[in-house]
Design a protein around this motif. Structure first.
Motif, PDB file in Angstrom:
ATOM      1  N   UNK A   1     -11.904   1.982  17.722  1.00 54.53           N
ATOM      2  CA  UNK A   1     -11.377   2.884  16.336  1.00 54.53           C
ATOM      3  C   UNK A   1     -10.982   1.563  15.590  1.00 54.53           C
ATOM      4  N   UNK A   2      -9.840   0.826  15.888  1.00 48.72           N
ATOM      5  CA  UNK A   2      -9.654  -0.061  14.925  1.00 48.72           C
ATOM      6  C   UNK A   2     -10.583  -1.061  14.285  1.00 48.72           C
TER       7      UNK A   2
ATOM      8  N   UNK B   1      -0.834   4.789  15.294  1.00 55.85           N
ATOM      9  CA  UNK B   1      -1.102   4.979  16.758  1.00 55.85           C
ATOM     10  C   UNK B   1      -0.089   3.847  17.588  1.00 55.85           C
ATOM     11  N   UNK B   2      -0.320   2.732  17.019  1.00 56.51           N
ATOM     12  CA  UNK B   2       0.270   1.635  17.646  1.00 56.51           C
ATOM     13  C   UNK B   2       1.579   1.383  17.475  1.00 56.51           C
ATOM     14  N   UNK B   3       2.140   1.640  16.154  1.00 59.87           N
ATOM     15  CA  UNK B   3       3.514   1.625  15.784  1.00 59.87           C
ATOM     16  C   UNK B   3       4.158   2.631  16.556  1.00 59.87           C
TER      17      UNK B   3
ATOM     18  N   UNK C   1      -4.795   4.846  12.098  1.00 58.82           N
ATOM     19  CA  UNK C   1      -5.039   3.964  13.218  1.00 58.82           C
ATOM     20  C   UNK C   1      -3.825   3.071  13.228  1.00 58.82           C
ATOM     21  N   UNK C   2      -3.150   2.524  12.253  1.00 61.59           N
ATOM     22  CA  UNK C   2      -1.831   1.874  12.469  1.00 61.59           C
ATOM     23  C   UNK C   2      -0.732   2.768  13.211  1.00 61.59           C
TER      24      UNK C   2
ATOM     25  N   UNK D   1     -14.257  -1.549   5.815  1.00 61.31           N
ATOM     26  CA  UNK D   1     -13.135  -1.578   4.571  1.00 61.31           C
ATOM     27  C   UNK D   1     -13.281  -3.062   3.981  1.00 61.31           C
TER      28      UNK D   1
ATOM     29  N   UNK E   1       7.098   5.925   9.230  1.00 58.55           N
ATOM     30  CA  UNK E   1       6.066   5.818   8.028  1.00 58.55           C
ATOM     31  C   UNK E   1       5.253   4.553   8.439  1.00 58.55           C
ATOM     32  N   UNK E   2       4.230   4.571   7.802  1.00 62.75           N
ATOM     33  CA  UNK E   2       3.263   3.204   7.526  1.00 62.75           C
ATOM     34  C   UNK E   2       2.913   3.217   6.322  1.00 62.75           C
ATOM     35  N   UNK E   3       2.592   1.676   5.853  1.00 65.20           N
ATOM     36  CA  UNK E   3       1.823   1.501   4.577  1.00 65.20           C
ATOM     37  C   UNK E   3       0.371   1.350   5.156  1.00 65.20           C
TER      38      UNK E   3
ATOM     39  N   UNK F   1      -0.222  -5.529  20.171  1.00 72.40           N
ATOM     40  CA  UNK F   1      -0.524  -4.515  21.141  1.00 72.40           C
ATOM     41  C   UNK F   1      -1.875  -4.606  21.831  1.00 72.40           C
TER      42      UNK F   1
ATOM     43  N   UNK G   1       1.432  -5.540  14.336  1.00 74.57           N
ATOM     44  CA  UNK G   1       1.992  -4.920  15.814  1.00 74.57           C
ATOM     45  C   UNK G   1       0.731  -4.368  16.530  1.00 74.57           C
ATOM     46  N   UNK G   2      -0.122  -3.766  15.506  1.00 71.76           N
ATOM     47  CA  UNK G   2      -1.380  -3.362  16.432  1.00 71.76           C
ATOM     48  C   UNK G   2      -2.205  -4.412  16.979  1.00 71.76           C
TER      49      UNK G   2
ATOM     50  N   UNK H   1      -7.099   7.284   6.986  1.00 72.62           N
ATOM     51  CA  UNK H   1      -7.916   6.823   8.244  1.00 72.62           C
ATOM     52  C   UNK H   1      -7.057   5.722   8.588  1.00 72.62           C
ATOM     53  N   UNK H   2      -6.857   4.821   7.841  1.00 71.29           N
ATOM     54  CA  UNK H   2      -6.223   3.358   8.240  1.00 71.29           C
ATOM     55  C   UNK H   2      -4.704   3.682   8.640  1.00 71.29           C
TER      56      UNK H   2
ATOM     57  N   UNK I   1     -12.559   0.859  11.996  1.00 69.41           N
ATOM     58  CA  UNK I   1     -11.949   0.964  10.631  1.00 69.41           C
ATOM     59  C   UNK I   1     -12.023  -0.166   9.808  1.00 69.41           C
TER      60      UNK I   1
ATOM     61  N   UNK J   1       0.724  -1.083  -0.074  1.00 68.01           N
ATOM     62  CA  UNK J   1      -0.085  -0.004   0.179  1.00 68.01           C
ATOM     63  C   UNK J   1       0.966   1.224  -0.195  1.00 68.01           C
TER      64      UNK J   1
ATOM     65  N   UNK K   1      -5.378   4.146   3.071  1.00 70.94           N
ATOM     66  CA  UNK K   1      -5.994   5.237   3.113  1.00 70.94           C
ATOM     67  C   UNK K   1      -5.375   6.093   4.133  1.00 70.94           C
TER      68      UNK K   1
ATOM     69  N   UNK L   1       2.970   3.330  21.114  1.00 67.23           N
ATOM     70  CA  UNK L   1       2.568   2.492  22.069  1.00 67.23           C
ATOM     71  C   UNK L   1       3.575   2.508  23.211  1.00 67.23           C
TER      72      UNK L   1
ATOM     73  N   UNK M   1      -9.266   2.959  21.590  1.00 65.33           N
ATOM     74  CA  UNK M   1      -8.681   2.664  20.461  1.00 65.33           C
ATOM     75  C   UNK M   1      -8.851   1.266  20.002  1.00 65.33           C
TER      76      UNK M   1
ATOM     77  N   UNK N   1       2.048  -3.755   9.926  1.00 68.43           N
ATOM     78  CA  UNK N   1       1.494  -2.647  10.825  1.00 68.43           C
ATOM     79  C   UNK N   1       0.429  -3.297  11.687  1.00 68.43           C
TER      80      UNK N   1
END
Lengths: 103, 263
Positions: B150-151, A40-42, A37-38, B158, A26-28, B55, B51-52, A33-34, B154, A6, A31, A45, B147, B48
């Protein structure tokens, strides 16, 4: 080889209100919004974070490392720095004499 | 007017056993969904998400630990003994979290989402409840749940509206899991006491709220619910699918070799 991943979003976090957002990685994601969300945890945390930005990497226009020499100073530019002026020395001198007269 | 209880010592004996029953349900659901989540560590479809998801699994296990600690304060065994030493029929988790979903990403996501909506509603109810230590704990834990929701919000639309394949996988997951999700709201003997003491809402009320919240999001994700689905009960009284026995065999293996070993 085609990149099957992505798009890349660059991630910026803010450690306290009022501070500047700092680029952390950075993240892949398909879009924004996703990506948020990603991200936040990368990136949040472990360390403190009060706000998060993501921006498509494709929206960033960067200089070329080959043009890096344009950042070099060809002549003395010390006049652009506070230490290039005598004022600090003057202040030091006047502070010293204040101290002397206070005795 | 419902009296506020400032400490766990303010509980009378019957209400105390009702709180113990409730805490076991909360703790067991949380540790098992956390364990299920951890099964994806290293295997989730994208880095990604790996990890999420891992976590969030840690968050859920952390929630479980706080509930087990409160159980210990109420005179129950310590958290390690409880998690690693309890027999299958002593567990109180719902079948939703017990089911194995290895290699089925859609099922794992839908299950996590169904659980998160339920846990959020449970925490919300506890946070407004009369048992102060539990209300304070619930308020603290709900920040992480925000969170998790939210996850889920999301992902659901999709994948529900992604490709034909992703839609089908999600619909299959909803069809399989919805009856088990309804089973989370199995009523126990503790319902009336907890409600009368103002500690926690009745399970049928929570179920109504859960159905309303989930139906909305599933609708927005082009996913359908079988309105006639009947709940799968049993977990709250120790009747579990074989999947939980297999999970416990693995999770308790090392501890059982030598329960007195120091780590």
């Amino acid at each position: 080889m085609n990149d099957t991943q992505w798009p890349v979003y660059e991630v910026f976090h803010q450690q306290a209100r009022g501070e500047a957002h700092i680029h952390v990685g950075s993240v892949h994601a398909p879009d924004a919004q996703m990506a948020l969300v990603m991200a936040k945890e990368q990136y949040c945390r472990r360390q403190a974070c009060v706000n998060l930005w993501v921006a498509p990497a494709s929206a960033i226009l960067a200089t070329d490392y080959q043009d890096g020499d344009m950042f070099e100073h060809a002549t003395d530019k010390s006049y652009r720095e506070s230490w290039g002026y005598k004022t600090p020395k003057t202040i030091k001198k006047s502070k010293a004499s204040d101290k002397e007269s206070a005795k | 007017m419902i009296a506020t209880m400032e400490t766990l010592n303010d509980l009378d004996a019957p209400t105390k056993s009702a709180v113990i029953d409730l805490l076991y349900r909360l703790a067991d659901d949380a540790i098992i969904i956390g364990h299920r989540g951890s099964e994806w560590t290293g295997f989730a479809p994208i880095l990604e998400e790996d990890i999420a998801f891992s976590s969030m699994a840690q968050d859920d296990m952390g929630h479980a630990l706080t509930f087990y600690q409160m159980l210990h304060e109420l005179g129950e065994p310590d958290p390690d003994t409880n998690v690693f030493g309890r027999k299958l029929e002593q567990w109180k988790c719902a079948s939703l979290v017990s089911l194995c979903s290895k290699r089925d990403w859609a099922k794992s996501l839908v299950r996590k989402y169904f659980y998160d909506v339920a846990e959020s509603l449970r925490l919300e109810s506890l946070a407004q409840g009369s048992l102060v230590p539990l209300a304070q704990l619930a308020r603290k834990l709900s920040s992480e749940k925000k969170y998790h929701l939210m996850h889920g919000h999301m992902w659901m639309p999709r994948l529900g509206q992604g490709t034909d394949e992703s839609h089908q996988l999600m619909q299959d997951a909803v069809d399989t899991l919805y009856p088990h999700a309804l089973g989370m709201f199995e009523s126990t003997g503790a319902d009336d006491l907890l409600d009368q003491a103002g500690i926690f809402l009745r399970e049928d009320e929570l179920r109504k709220r859960w159905v309303a919240a989930v139906d909305k999001v599933l609708g927005e994700s082009s996913l359908k619910i079988n309105a006639k689905a009947s709940p799968v009960y049993g977990g709250r009284s120790g009747k579990h699918p074989d999947d939980l026995a297999t999970l416990l065999d693995g999770m308790q293996l090392v501890y059982k070799l030598d329960p007195s070993a120091k780590w």
